[in-house]
Design a protein around this motif. Structure first.
Motif, PDB file in Angstrom:
ATOM      1  N   TYR A   1     -11.917   2.703   6.227  1.00 20.05           N
ATOM      2  CA  TYR A   1     -11.734   4.057   5.721  1.00 20.05           C
ATOM      3  C   TYR A   1     -11.582   5.029   6.883  1.00 20.05           C
ATOM      4  O   TYR A   1     -12.329   4.951   7.866  1.00 20.05           O
TER       5      TYR A   1
ATOM      6  N   CYS B   1      -9.036  -5.328  -5.103  1.00 19.54           N
ATOM      7  CA  CYS B   1      -8.722  -3.952  -4.713  1.00 19.54           C
ATOM      8  C   CYS B   1      -7.669  -3.365  -5.647  1.00 19.54           C
ATOM      9  O   CYS B   1      -7.707  -2.193  -5.994  1.00 19.54           O
TER      10      CYS B   1
ATOM     11  N   TYR C   1       0.850  -1.195   0.000  1.00 22.09           N
ATOM     12  CA  TYR C   1       0.000   0.000   0.000  1.00 22.09           C
ATOM     13  C   TYR C   1       0.876   1.232   0.000  1.00 22.09           C
ATOM     14  O   TYR C   1       1.778   1.360   0.832  1.00 22.09           O
TER      15      TYR C   1
ATOM     16  N   CYS D   1      -8.374  -0.026  -7.894  1.00 26.01           N
ATOM     17  CA  CYS D   1      -7.737   1.197  -7.391  1.00 26.01           C
ATOM     18  C   CYS D   1      -7.404   2.136  -8.548  1.00 26.01           C
ATOM     19  O   CYS D   1      -6.654   1.771  -9.453  1.00 26.01           O
TER      20      CYS D   1
ATOM     21  N   THR E   1      -5.654   4.945  -8.625  1.00 28.42           N
ATOM     22  CA  THR E   1      -4.361   5.620  -8.613  1.00 28.42           C
ATOM     23  C   THR E   1      -3.195   4.652  -8.547  1.00 28.42           C
ATOM     24  O   THR E   1      -2.050   5.071  -8.586  1.00 28.42           O
TER      25      THR E   1
ATOM     26  N   CYS F   1      -2.630   7.326  -2.330  1.00 26.24           N
ATOM     27  CA  CYS F   1      -4.043   7.085  -2.024  1.00 26.24           C
ATOM     28  C   CYS F   1      -4.819   8.394  -1.982  1.00 26.24           C
ATOM     29  O   CYS F   1      -4.386   9.365  -1.376  1.00 26.24           O
TER      30      CYS F   1
ATOM     31  N   CYS G   1     -10.770   7.183  -2.204  1.00 24.74           N
ATOM     32  CA  CYS G   1     -12.022   7.085  -2.951  1.00 24.74           C
ATOM     33  C   CYS G   1     -12.923   5.970  -2.426  1.00 24.74           C
ATOM     34  O   CYS G   1     -14.065   5.839  -2.865  1.00 24.74           O
TER      35      CYS G   1
ATOM     36  N   LYS H   1      -7.736   8.424   3.929  1.00 30.36           N
ATOM     37  CA  LYS H   1      -6.894   7.286   3.546  1.00 30.36           C
ATOM     38  C   LYS H   1      -7.604   6.040   4.048  1.00 30.36           C
ATOM     39  O   LYS H   1      -8.642   6.111   4.711  1.00 30.36           O
TER      40      LYS H   1
ATOM     41  N   LEU I   1      -2.470   0.576  -4.502  1.00 30.16           N
ATOM     42  CA  LEU I   1      -2.409  -0.801  -4.029  1.00 30.16           C
ATOM     43  C   LEU I   1      -1.770  -1.652  -5.108  1.00 30.16           C
ATOM     44  O   LEU I   1      -2.152  -1.555  -6.282  1.00 30.16           O
TER      45      LEU I   1
ATOM     46  N   CYS J   1     -11.753   0.387  -2.689  1.00 29.84           N
ATOM     47  CA  CYS J   1     -11.244  -0.867  -2.133  1.00 29.84           C
ATOM     48  C   CYS J   1     -12.128  -1.337  -0.983  1.00 29.84           C
ATOM     49  O   CYS J   1     -12.343  -2.540  -0.803  1.00 29.84           O
TER      50      CYS J   1
END
Lengths: 174, 136
Positions: free
Chosen positions: B63, B83, B41, B87, B89, B46, B49, B69, B92, B52
């Motif tokens: 969350y 996840c 991670y 994800c 971005t 992160c 959003c 985060k 992960l 995950c």
């Protein structure tokens, strides 16, 4: 394909003119007959199916909580000596204040297992079932709680266990 | 008469090398490409959003709304890679690591973002906000 469905549909219409019948087709062209039977005619209808095709195959009995009513559906396969057979779902609804259905395990012996499951999971009472023991639930499970019910007879909050996440555990200072 | 159809094979195999991998003395069998090992991670990437959290079948993620985060406990992970696929971005990623035995289920290697680290990130974010306000 489709001729066998016609035979079954006509037979149902002849014998049970006021029973609700639908034929649905999925995107791969597989047809399935959906029948909604009132519970007074349930046992009669199953007997009729057995007479229609001696080798009728009882696939599964499904019990569910449909809000106002408890539903019990059975998936049958008829005339399967040549592929594809006739897939058919027979569905009955019973009101929650009187959840009784006639037992059909003398016609299709395997149905007893599904009836035992329905009795413990949503609390449909099958009148005249030869075996009313629990099938899946443990013996020390409390009476009067039906795990698959959505209403107040379902599993109460205090029976739901969560092993917890270390972040939350540390936050609470354990 | 007693039939022993496996006997010739057994005798042949007596003169062959064992086909085993004596693991602690050697390297383990190499992992194939796309192997699903322990999750890695990246906190910086992160954006919070919560995809995950929605997609995880095992309840690994929690969350943290105040820092936007997530915190992970891979002790519960089932290595399904959903996840990672979801994800947006790339924060992960799946690693090659699979030797994950431990004496403690709350071992540090299974946890990303402890409450202390979360506090630190919170402070940093607040400082950043102040700096931005000053510059405006």
């Amino acid at each position: 394909m489709g001729e066998k469905e016609e035979i079954v549909l006509n037979a149902i219409r002849d014998r049970f003119p006021d029973v609700e019948v639908n034929v649905k087709e999925n995107k791969w062209g597989r047809k399935r007959i959906w029948v909604n039977v009132p519970r007074e005619k349930f046992r009669e209808f199953i007997k009729f199916l057995k007479e229609l095709d001696e080798d009728a195959h009882y696939s599964i009995g499904i019990e569910e909580d449909a809000g106002e009513t408890l539903d019990f559906s059975i998936h049958f396969l008829l005339f399967y000596d040549t592929s594809p057979g006739v897939s058919m779902i027979v569905k009955t609804s019973v009101p929650k204040n009187d959840p009784t259905l006639p037992d059909i395990s003398d016609i299709f012996p395997i149905s007893l297992q599904f009836e035992r499951e329905a009795m413990e999971m949503v609390g449909i009472d099958f009148k005249g079932a030869p075996d009313k023991r629990r099938l899946f639930l443990p013996d020390d499970f409390p009476e009067g709680i039906y795990p698959l019910r959505h209403d107040e007879k379902g599993i109460p909050e205090n029976m739901v266990k969560n092993a917890g996440h270390p972040y939350l555990l540390r936050r609470e200072g354990k | 008469m007693i039939r022993l159809p496996l006997l010739p094979t057994v005798i042949k195999n007596l003169f062959k090398r064992p086909a085993t991998n004596p693991f602690p003395k050697t390297e383990p069998v190499p992992t194939p490409e796309g192997f699903r090992g322990k999750i890695v991670y990246n906190v910086e990437k992160c954006v919070g959003c919560r995809m995950c959290v929605t997609v995880c079948p095992a309840g690994v993620f929690i969350y943290l709304p105040e820092i936007r985060k997530v915190t992970l406990w891979t002790g519960r992970c089932v290595f399904c890679k959903q996840c990672v696929d979801v994800c947006p971005t790339g924060a992960l990623q799946m690693s090659d690591e699979f030797l994950l035995a431990s004496y403690d289920k709350y071992d540090g290697k299974f946890i990303y973002l402890t409450p202390e680290e979360a506090e630190e990130i919170k402070k940093k974010q607040e400082e950043l906000k102040k700096a931005k306000k000053k510059s405006q």
